[in-house]
Design a protein around this motif. Structure first.
Motif, short mmCIF file in Angstrom:
data_model
loop_
_atom_site.label_atom_id
_atom_site.label_comp_id
_atom_site.label_asym_id
_atom_site.label_seq_id
_atom_site.Cartn_x
_atom_site.Cartn_y
_atom_site.Cartn_z
N UNK A 36 0.84 -1.19 0.00
CA UNK A 36 0.00 0.00 0.00
C UNK A 36 0.88 1.25 0.00
N UNK A 37 0.29 2.36 -0.43
CA UNK A 37 1.06 3.60 -0.47
C UNK A 37 1.47 4.06 0.94
N UNK A 38 0.59 3.99 1.95
CA UNK A 38 1.04 4.37 3.30
C UNK A 38 2.15 3.48 3.84
N UNK A 57 13.68 7.85 -0.75
CA UNK A 57 12.51 8.39 -1.42
C UNK A 57 11.57 7.30 -1.91
N UNK A 58 10.60 7.73 -2.74
CA UNK A 58 9.54 6.85 -3.21
C UNK A 58 9.47 6.79 -4.73
N UNK A 59 9.14 5.62 -5.24
CA UNK A 59 8.65 5.45 -6.60
C UNK A 59 7.18 5.08 -6.45
N UNK A 60 6.29 5.92 -6.93
CA UNK A 60 4.85 5.70 -6.79
C UNK A 60 4.32 4.98 -8.03
N UNK A 61 3.92 3.73 -7.85
CA UNK A 61 3.35 2.95 -8.95
C UNK A 61 1.83 3.04 -8.85
N UNK A 80 8.22 13.04 -1.45
CA UNK A 80 9.35 12.12 -1.44
C UNK A 80 9.52 11.37 -2.76
N UNK A 81 8.64 11.62 -3.73
CA UNK A 81 8.61 10.81 -4.95
C UNK A 81 9.65 11.27 -5.97
N UNK A 82 10.42 10.30 -6.46
CA UNK A 82 11.35 10.57 -7.54
C UNK A 82 10.90 10.03 -8.86
N UNK A 83 9.80 9.26 -8.86
CA UNK A 83 9.28 8.67 -10.09
C UNK A 83 7.83 8.30 -9.86
N UNK A 84 6.99 8.50 -10.88
CA UNK A 84 5.60 8.04 -10.88
C UNK A 84 5.42 7.10 -12.06
N UNK A 85 4.91 5.90 -11.80
CA UNK A 85 4.75 4.89 -12.84
C UNK A 85 3.29 4.76 -13.25
N UNK A 86 3.08 4.57 -14.55
CA UNK A 86 1.76 4.61 -15.15
C UNK A 86 1.51 3.35 -15.97
N UNK A 87 0.32 2.78 -15.80
CA UNK A 87 -0.19 1.72 -16.67
C UNK A 87 -1.67 1.60 -16.36
N UNK A 88 -2.36 0.70 -17.05
CA UNK A 88 -3.79 0.52 -16.85
C UNK A 88 -4.06 -0.89 -16.37
N UNK A 89 -5.31 -1.13 -15.97
CA UNK A 89 -5.73 -2.47 -15.54
C UNK A 89 -7.11 -2.76 -16.08
N UNK A 90 -7.27 -3.95 -16.67
CA UNK A 90 -8.56 -4.39 -17.18
C UNK A 90 -9.22 -5.28 -16.12
#
Length: 269
Positions: free
Chosen positions: A152-154, A166-170, A190-200
């Motif tokens: 989880x994010x928390x 830091x954080x990579x937020x997926x 704290x985020x150094x990267x944000x990751x993106x994709x989709x879910x079906x």
């Protein structure tokens, strides 16, 4: 192509690093996330170095599995030794950050495993700071419990603070969480990267990622929040799984990059 779009090598992990980076250039993507198991091979490192030195592309991040062999419980310092090598590679390639898969917990409780991760990582923090490389830890699907402890994010934010990194937020791993905007507001500083994709919906294998726009994730709304909350970094397309393989990685990555680019442009990123 929007300059904040990045493509993760995992989509084409069967392809050598040099050709993967050339593909990114061919479709107009200016940044890439590379995977350390490939970069630890000398010929792969040469391909990445050549692409970066010629200014064709920038390495936005490196993905590194930390205590996988053995796990956090049994690691005797090997994980830190290997990460030091990857930090030096990141500095050489101009990569600003490395995001980590922690390794499994073994027989440890979550709290014990988190403390152990911070202890094992400690020798690497000063070295990374001296080389100008940020260390990040990502939130990941609970189906990866064999190789990772933060889901989880928390929980991931708690782990990052404990470890002093830091954080990579997926977004694929947290888009269904309650109060997501509030959690992002706390995590993104704290985020150094944000990751993106989709879910079906209905996909239950892992990995089960889809091209942005093909699934149910309200990406434009979430990315609007991410931008409104002040995030200024890259948006990394991490595409892997049966849908990506069925379509073909090249086509899926090209569609994804253009879709994400269009969203970021509409949002004024």
């Amino acid at each position: 192509m929007h300059p904040r779009v990045s493509l993760h090598q995992v989509a084409m992990v069967d392809r050598e690093t040099g050709p993967f980076l050339q593909f990114c250039c061919d479709i107009g993507v200016q940044h890439a996330t590379l995977v350390s198991p490939r970069l630890l091979q000398a010929n792969e490192r040469d391909g990445a170095r050549e692409a970066v030195q010629h200014g064709r592309i920038a390495v936005g991040c490196i993905n590194h599995p930390f205590a996988l062999h053995p796990d956090l419980e049994r690691d005797s310092g090997i994980a830190a030794r290997d990460l030091i090598r990857v930090i030096d590679m990141a500095a050489e390639l101009g990569a600003p950050s490395i995001y980590l898969i922690t390794g499994g917990r073994g027989r440890l409780s979550w709290e014990q495993a988190a403390t152990r991760f911070a202890e094992l990582l400690a020798p690497c923090r000063d070295h990374a700071a001296a080389r100008g490389v940020a260390l990040l830890v990502e939130n990941a699907s609970p189906l990866t419990v064999d190789i990772h402890i933060a889901h989880t994010l928390p929980d991931t934010l708690r782990l990052a603070r404990l470890a002093g990194i830091g954080l990579c937020v997926d977004l694929h791993a947290c888009w269904v969480e309650a109060d997501l905007r509030e959690k992002l507001a706390e995590a993104l500083p704290l985020a150094g990267l944000v990751q993106v994709s989709d879910h079906v919906p209905g996909d239950r294998t892992t990995p089960c990622r889809a091209v942005p726009g093909d699934g149910a994730v309200p990406l434009e709304a979430i990315l609007r929040d991410v931008l409104d909350l002040g995030y200024t970094g890259l948006f990394d397309l991490e595409l892997v799984g049966q849908r990506i393989e069925a379509e073909g990685a090249e086509l899926a990555c090209t569609r994804a990059a253009h879709t994400l680019s269009d969203i970021l442009t509409r949002l004024g990123a």
